[in-house]
Structures are given as structure tokens and as C-alpha cells.
Scaffold this motif. Structure first.
Motif, PDB file in Angstrom:
ATOM      1  N   MET A   1       0.847  -1.196   0.000  1.00 15.41           N
ATOM      2  CA  MET A   1       0.000   0.000   0.000  1.00 15.41           C
ATOM      3  C   MET A   1       0.885   1.251   0.000  1.00 15.41           C
ATOM      4  O   MET A   1       1.893   1.313   0.702  1.00 15.41           O
ATOM      5  N   ALA A   2       0.523   2.248  -0.771  1.00 21.01           N
ATOM      6  CA  ALA A   2       1.316   3.464  -0.853  1.00 21.01           C
ATOM      7  C   ALA A   2       1.292   4.223   0.463  1.00 21.01           C
ATOM      8  O   ALA A   2       0.267   4.318   1.129  1.00 21.01           O
TER       9      ALA A   2
ATOM     10  N   GLU B   1     -18.410   6.584  -5.627  1.00 29.39           N
ATOM     11  CA  GLU B   1     -18.189   7.829  -6.364  1.00 29.39           C
ATOM     12  C   GLU B   1     -17.287   8.783  -5.586  1.00 29.39           C
ATOM     13  O   GLU B   1     -16.408   9.427  -6.166  1.00 29.39           O
ATOM     14  N   SER B   2     -17.507   8.875  -4.271  1.00 26.05           N
ATOM     15  CA  SER B   2     -16.673   9.747  -3.447  1.00 26.05           C
ATOM     16  C   SER B   2     -15.243   9.236  -3.395  1.00 26.05           C
ATOM     17  O   SER B   2     -14.278  10.023  -3.435  1.00 26.05           O
ATOM     18  N   LEU B   3     -15.089   7.928  -3.303  1.00 24.50           N
ATOM     19  CA  LEU B   3     -13.755   7.343  -3.258  1.00 24.50           C
ATOM     20  C   LEU B   3     -12.984   7.657  -4.537  1.00 24.50           C
ATOM     21  O   LEU B   3     -11.783   7.985  -4.487  1.00 24.50           O
ATOM     22  N   ILE B   4     -13.651   7.586  -5.665  1.00 30.34           N
ATOM     23  CA  ILE B   4     -12.999   7.917  -6.938  1.00 30.34           C
ATOM     24  C   ILE B   4     -12.597   9.391  -6.963  1.00 30.34           C
ATOM     25  O   ILE B   4     -11.499   9.743  -7.436  1.00 30.34           O
ATOM     26  N   ARG B   5     -13.457  10.260  -6.436  1.00 29.85           N
ATOM     27  CA  ARG B   5     -13.124  11.691  -6.418  1.00 29.85           C
ATOM     28  C   ARG B   5     -11.933  11.974  -5.506  1.00 29.85           C
ATOM     29  O   ARG B   5     -11.144  12.885  -5.774  1.00 29.85           O
ATOM     30  N   PHE B   6     -11.779  11.207  -4.442  1.00 31.17           N
ATOM     31  CA  PHE B   6     -10.676  11.411  -3.502  1.00 31.17           C
ATOM     32  C   PHE B   6      -9.315  11.181  -4.151  1.00 31.17           C
ATOM     33  O   PHE B   6      -8.285  11.615  -3.619  1.00 31.17           O
ATOM     34  N   LYS B   7      -9.278  10.528  -5.307  1.00 27.86           N
ATOM     35  CA  LYS B   7      -8.014  10.292  -5.993  1.00 27.86           C
ATOM     36  C   LYS B   7      -7.377  11.605  -6.447  1.00 27.86           C
ATOM     37  O   LYS B   7      -6.165  11.672  -6.688  1.00 27.86           O
ATOM     38  N   CYS B   8      -8.211  12.651  -6.550  1.00 24.25           N
ATOM     39  CA  CYS B   8      -7.706  13.952  -7.002  1.00 24.25           C
ATOM     40  C   CYS B   8      -7.056  14.755  -5.886  1.00 24.25           C
ATOM     41  O   CYS B   8      -6.520  15.839  -6.133  1.00 24.25           O
ATOM     42  N   VAL B   9      -7.122  14.263  -4.644  1.00 22.81           N
ATOM     43  CA  VAL B   9      -6.570  15.014  -3.515  1.00 22.81           C
ATOM     44  C   VAL B   9      -5.065  15.217  -3.668  1.00 22.81           C
ATOM     45  O   VAL B   9      -4.540  16.323  -3.510  1.00 22.81           O
ATOM     46  N   SER B  10      -4.359  14.147  -3.977  1.00 22.62           N
ATOM     47  CA  SER B  10      -2.907  14.219  -4.124  1.00 22.62           C
ATOM     48  C   SER B  10      -2.409  12.966  -4.824  1.00 22.62           C
ATOM     49  O   SER B  10      -3.169  11.999  -5.013  1.00 22.62           O
ATOM     50  N   LYS B  11      -1.145  12.962  -5.183  1.00 23.25           N
ATOM     51  CA  LYS B  11      -0.562  11.789  -5.824  1.00 23.25           C
ATOM     52  C   LYS B  11      -0.570  10.583  -4.886  1.00 23.25           C
ATOM     53  O   LYS B  11      -0.800   9.452  -5.314  1.00 23.25           O
ATOM     54  N   SER B  12      -0.295  10.850  -3.606  1.00 25.34           N
ATOM     55  CA  SER B  12      -0.262   9.737  -2.659  1.00 25.34           C
ATOM     56  C   SER B  12      -1.658   9.145  -2.459  1.00 25.34           C
ATOM     57  O   SER B  12      -1.815   7.929  -2.349  1.00 25.34           O
TER      58      SER B  12
ATOM     59  N   ASN C   1      -4.042   9.238  -4.712  1.00 23.06           N
ATOM     60  CA  ASN C   1      -4.344   8.556  -5.957  1.00 23.06           C
ATOM     61  C   ASN C   1      -3.743   7.151  -5.962  1.00 23.06           C
ATOM     62  O   ASN C   1      -4.394   6.176  -6.341  1.00 23.06           O
ATOM     63  N   ALA C   2      -2.473   7.064  -5.522  1.00 27.10           N
ATOM     64  CA  ALA C   2      -1.812   5.763  -5.478  1.00 27.10           C
ATOM     65  C   ALA C   2      -2.469   4.843  -4.455  1.00 27.10           C
ATOM     66  O   ALA C   2      -2.639   3.635  -4.701  1.00 27.10           O
ATOM     67  N   LEU C   3      -2.842   5.400  -3.303  1.00 27.85           N
ATOM     68  CA  LEU C   3      -3.470   4.606  -2.251  1.00 27.85           C
ATOM     69  C   LEU C   3      -4.809   4.030  -2.718  1.00 27.85           C
ATOM     70  O   LEU C   3      -5.070   2.826  -2.589  1.00 27.85           O
TER      71      LEU C   3
ATOM     72  N   ASN D   1      -5.993   3.705  -5.772  1.00 27.57           N
ATOM     73  CA  ASN D   1      -5.810   2.766  -6.875  1.00 27.57           C
ATOM     74  C   ASN D   1      -5.410   1.381  -6.366  1.00 27.57           C
ATOM     75  O   ASN D   1      -5.870   0.351  -6.872  1.00 27.57           O
ATOM     76  N   SER D   2      -4.537   1.360  -5.348  1.00 28.84           N
ATOM     77  CA  SER D   2      -4.111   0.073  -4.797  1.00 28.84           C
ATOM     78  C   SER D   2      -5.264  -0.616  -4.067  1.00 28.84           C
ATOM     79  O   SER D   2      -5.395  -1.842  -4.126  1.00 28.84           O
ATOM     80  N   LEU D   3      -6.116   0.166  -3.387  1.00 30.08           N
ATOM     81  CA  LEU D   3      -7.247  -0.422  -2.680  1.00 30.08           C
ATOM     82  C   LEU D   3      -8.275  -1.000  -3.646  1.00 30.08           C
ATOM     83  O   LEU D   3      -8.827  -2.080  -3.424  1.00 30.08           O
ATOM     84  N   ILE D   4      -8.526  -0.276  -4.736  1.00 32.91           N
ATOM     85  CA  ILE D   4      -9.515  -0.732  -5.705  1.00 32.91           C
ATOM     86  C   ILE D   4      -9.070  -2.038  -6.365  1.00 32.91           C
ATOM     87  O   ILE D   4      -9.894  -2.873  -6.756  1.00 32.91           O
ATOM     88  N   LYS D   5      -7.751  -2.233  -6.479  1.00 32.59           N
ATOM     89  CA  LYS D   5      -7.226  -3.459  -7.081  1.00 32.59           C
ATOM     90  C   LYS D   5      -7.112  -4.594  -6.067  1.00 32.59           C
ATOM     91  O   LYS D   5      -6.824  -5.730  -6.458  1.00 32.59           O
ATOM     92  N   ASP D   6      -7.327  -4.290  -4.800  1.00 35.78           N
ATOM     93  CA  ASP D   6      -7.227  -5.290  -3.736  1.00 35.78           C
ATOM     94  C   ASP D   6      -8.590  -5.961  -3.555  1.00 35.78           C
ATOM     95  O   ASP D   6      -9.545  -5.340  -3.086  1.00 35.78           O
ATOM     96  N   SER D   7      -8.710  -7.229  -3.928  1.00 31.89           N
ATOM     97  CA  SER D   7      -9.993  -7.929  -3.864  1.00 31.89           C
ATOM     98  C   SER D   7     -10.535  -8.002  -2.444  1.00 31.89           C
ATOM     99  O   SER D   7     -11.756  -7.959  -2.233  1.00 31.89           O
ATOM    100  N   ALA D   8      -9.634  -8.104  -1.446  1.00 33.73           N
ATOM    101  CA  ALA D   8     -10.087  -8.164  -0.054  1.00 33.73           C
ATOM    102  C   ALA D   8     -10.760  -6.859   0.344  1.00 33.73           C
ATOM    103  O   ALA D   8     -11.810  -6.855   1.010  1.00 33.73           O
TER     104      ALA D   8
END
Length: 392
Positions: free
Chosen positions: A1-2, A23-34, A36-38, A40-47
Motif C-alpha cells: 500500500m502506498a 463515487e466519493s472514493l474515486i473523487r478522492f483520488k484527485c486530492v494528491s498523488k499519494s 491517488n496511489a493509495l 488505486n491500490s485499494l480498488i485493485k485489492d480484492s479483499a
């Protein structure tokens, strides 16, 4: 995890984010690069995705607000063109005052992701935030409106030279927990090129392998059967089925763990006494509505629940009668339970109405920005909808 430049532990932040709407979680990716990375990693985590789905799916009947997807049946077959695209709506219902005779609804349109192929939409079903749209020709699309993603599924019948004609008569979609996989079933009736006979066939699609394979279906029918909208419950897909020649109803199930079809008998005397049946989910169980008109203007509705012991597939299936509603005036058909004690129904004037099974109170659904839209009341498909991060 980032990692991020703050003092909040990742485990705590992950728990908080698991309760945030997609929808809110996707918008939170615009907060910062970190961030966005966090995310993105959570969305790819099946758990995390499963945990997020569980949090938003905990006893949805007890929530003060429920969401539904409305699909128009304005004509026999509509396509995912801009016309239909604008009509596909997300309906949010809430009860603010239990004594009020009206329930407020909010219509949000459109909800389908941009760029989806323009195809006929003859079959619609839903599971865990994913909508499955299929045509009579076998074309299929899976989409998740919450994260604006879709996948075009290869047509399993394209290039099949053994059949003169193929028509998809039933489609189902659901989640199989043992394999942690989403599966789609396509049931077709085809005319053999060799002898001209009509035969039922079925194919199974797995999202993990992105592939189809033929599965056995042994269903006796003396006519082309009509399958109603499928529902998915605990790893089993269910359809109500009508044989037009004999005017007889039945229920077909498909166990996604064992890849097994089974014909389920209706409750005793239902076929003799009732004119129509419909299946829905009620408290995470399969329920059956049987209803008939009394004198053409009044409708009586019986509600049954499938016995949990039978699991719908293994062993004999039994039904427990739970409710008798009515006779009610100017009701066309029941749709779904949207709370433990609220049944959503369609009136004869094509408007929606809610019936409380405890108080026997009928409440009209007042939908903002839809009352004056003539296209809104056109025999909609109505689906309970859960927003999710599940990828397609």
C-alpha cells in the motif's frame, strides 16, 4: 500500500475508506498523488473490494434510503443509444415521515458509463453493483455505473454454423463465492441445421477466464419458453419461466458452484389458483409472488419464501407462505421488497406505489423531475441496486 505524509495508520484509513461510497472514493483520488496511489491500490485489492461491498450490503432493508435501477420498456427492444441512455435512471427512495402518505424519490439520469456499445438490450440483470445487459442475438455487456467501467463480452454464438437460428431467451448473472468469480448464463433456443428441430442450449461465461463454455440443460418444453428477469441469491440464479402453449409457469434455477440446472416446483395450488407469478429477494431469501385480478380491478397477492433447507438446488424444494395482501384496487403487479416491510408495486396507471405489510398502508411514490416525463412510466424493469467497487 502506498505511504502518505501523515500520521494516520494505513489500517485505520483503509477501514474509514471502506465505508465511503464508490463515487466519493474515486473523487478522492484527485486530492494528491499519494491519495491517488493509495486508492488505486485499494480498488485493485480484492479483499478491500469485498469488505467495501459487505459494508454497503449490511442489511440494506434497514437503511432509511434504498436505491433502484429503472430500465424502460418503451418498445419491445430498445438499444443503448442516447435515447435509452437518458432514460436509464437511478431511483433513490427514502421514508422521512412514517405517517406521510407519500414517499419521496429522486431520479438521477443517466447512470450508464459513456462509450458503451449501441446494442439491443432485451435482458437485464444485476449482482453486487454490476449490471449485465444482453441482446436476443447473444451480445452482452457488463458494467459498473458507480465506477463508470464496462466490459464487452464476446458473443458465444457468433460463427456457430450448426444452427439456422439462435434466440437468447434467458440471461442470468451472479457471484460464486467458492471460486470468487462472477458468472453469466445465456440460455438460447436454436433451430438445428440438420433436422430443423428447436432445441434449448446454454452457455456459461466466467469473468476470470473471459471465456464461454457449453453446459447441459435438460428442460422439457413443447414451445419456445419465456424467461422473466433473473435474480441471484447465495450462488444460485433463478428465473420464472412461462410455457406459452400450456400457459403454465415454473421456476428454473442454476447452481453456479456445480453448474447445475434444476426445475423448481411451484407451491401447491399456485398454478391452479393464480394467473401470474414473480420472484424477488426478501431478507436475503428467494420469495415468490402469486397474484390474480379479482373482477378486473382488484388484485390479491400471495407471498411465499423458499425453504432455506433446500438451498434451491440440492434436494427437494419447499415453500412457506408468508403473506396474503389485498385485494387491492388499481394495482398492476408487485415488483420488489425495498425494506423489510415495504413492497414496491406498479399501479395500473404505470406509477409506483409502496405497500407496508405491517400497517397495510399504501403510499404513492413522488419522484422528483419524473412526474411529467411520459417516458418514465413505461413498464420499467426495477432492480434493487447496491453501489460497489467490483471491477468488470
Amino acid at each position: 500500500m502506498a505511504r502518505r505524509n501523515d500520521e494516520m495508520p494505513d489500517e485505520v484509513l483503509e477501514e474509514i475508506l471502506s465505508w465511503v461510497p464508490p463515487e466519493s472514493l474515486i473523487r478522492f483520488k484527485c486530492v494528491s498523488k499519494s491519495w491517488n496511489a493509495l486508492i488505486n491500490s485499494l480498488i485493485k485489492d480484492s479483499a478491500f473490494v469485498n469488505k467495501h461491498l459487505h459494508n454497503f450490503h449490511i442489511n440494506p432493508f434497514s437503511s432509511p434510503c434504498s436505491s433502484f435501477l429503472l430500465f424502460p420498456r418503451r418498445v419491445y427492444s430498445w438499444s443503448l443509444s442516447k435515447y435509452a441512455f437518458d432514460l436509464v435512471s437511478l431511483l433513490s427512495l427514502s421514508i422521512d415521515d412514517v405517517a406521510n402518505d407519500r414517499i419521496c424519490g429522486r431520479r438521477i439520469s443517466p447512470v450508464l458509463p459513456m462509450g458503451m456499445p449501441d446494442m439491443s438490450a432485451n435482458h437485464i440483470c444485476h449482482c453486487n453493483g454490476i449490471i449485465c445487459v444482453a441482446s436476443h442475438k447473444g451480445d452482452m455487456v457488463l458494467c459498473n455505473p458507480a465506477i463508470k467501467k464496462f466490459r464487452t463480452i464476446p458473443n458465444p454464438f457468433c460463427g456457430d454454423d450448426n444452427w439456422l437460428l439462435l434466440v437468447v431467451v434467458g440471461v442470468g448473472f451472479g457471484y460464486e463465492s467458492r471460486a470468487n468469480d462472477y458468472k453469466a448464463v445465456s440460455i438460447v433456443i436454436g433451430m438445428s441445421r440438420n433436422d430443423g428441430l428447436w432445441l434449448l442450449r446454454a452457455k456459461l461465461y466466467r469473468t476470470k477466464t473471459d471465456s464461454w463454455r457449453e453446459i447441459g440443460i435438460h428442460l422439457q418444453s413443447d414451445d419456445i419458453p419465456f424467461f422473466d428477469t433473473a435474480i441471484s441469491c447465495k450462488g444460485v440464479i433463478y428465473w420464472t419461466m412461462l410455457n406459452p402453449k400450456s400457459c403454465s409457469f415454473g421456476i428454473l434455477s442454476f447452481d453456479m458452484a456445480d453448474d447445475l440446472f434444476l426445475f423448481i416446483q411451484l407451491p401447491d395450488n399456485v398454478q391452479k389458483e393464480e394467473e401470474n407469478i414473480r420472484i424477488a429477494l426478501w431478507n436475503d431469501s428467494v420469495s415468490l409472488f402469486s397474484y390474480s385480478s379479482k373482477g378486473g380491478t382488484f388484485v390479491s397477492i400471495n407471498a411465499w419464501v423458499m425453504d432455506e433447507c433446500s438451498n434451491g438446488v440440492r434436494g427437494s424444494c419447499s415453500w412457506i407462505k408468508k403473506l396474503t395482501i389485498g385485494p387491492l384496487e388499481a394495482i398492476y403487479r408487485p415488483w420488489i421488497f425495498w425494506k423489510n416491510d415495504e413492497l414496491l408495486m406498479e399501479r395500473t396507471d404505470e406509477r409506483l406505489i409502496s405497500y407496508n405489510i405491517q400497517t397495510h398502508m399504501l403510499r404513492n411514490i413522488a419522484i422528483q423531475e419524473a412526474e411529467r416525463d411520459p417516458n418514465f412510466r413505461r413498464n420499467n424493469w426495477v432492480f434493487p441496486y447496491v453501489k460497489s467497487l467490483v471491477s468488470v
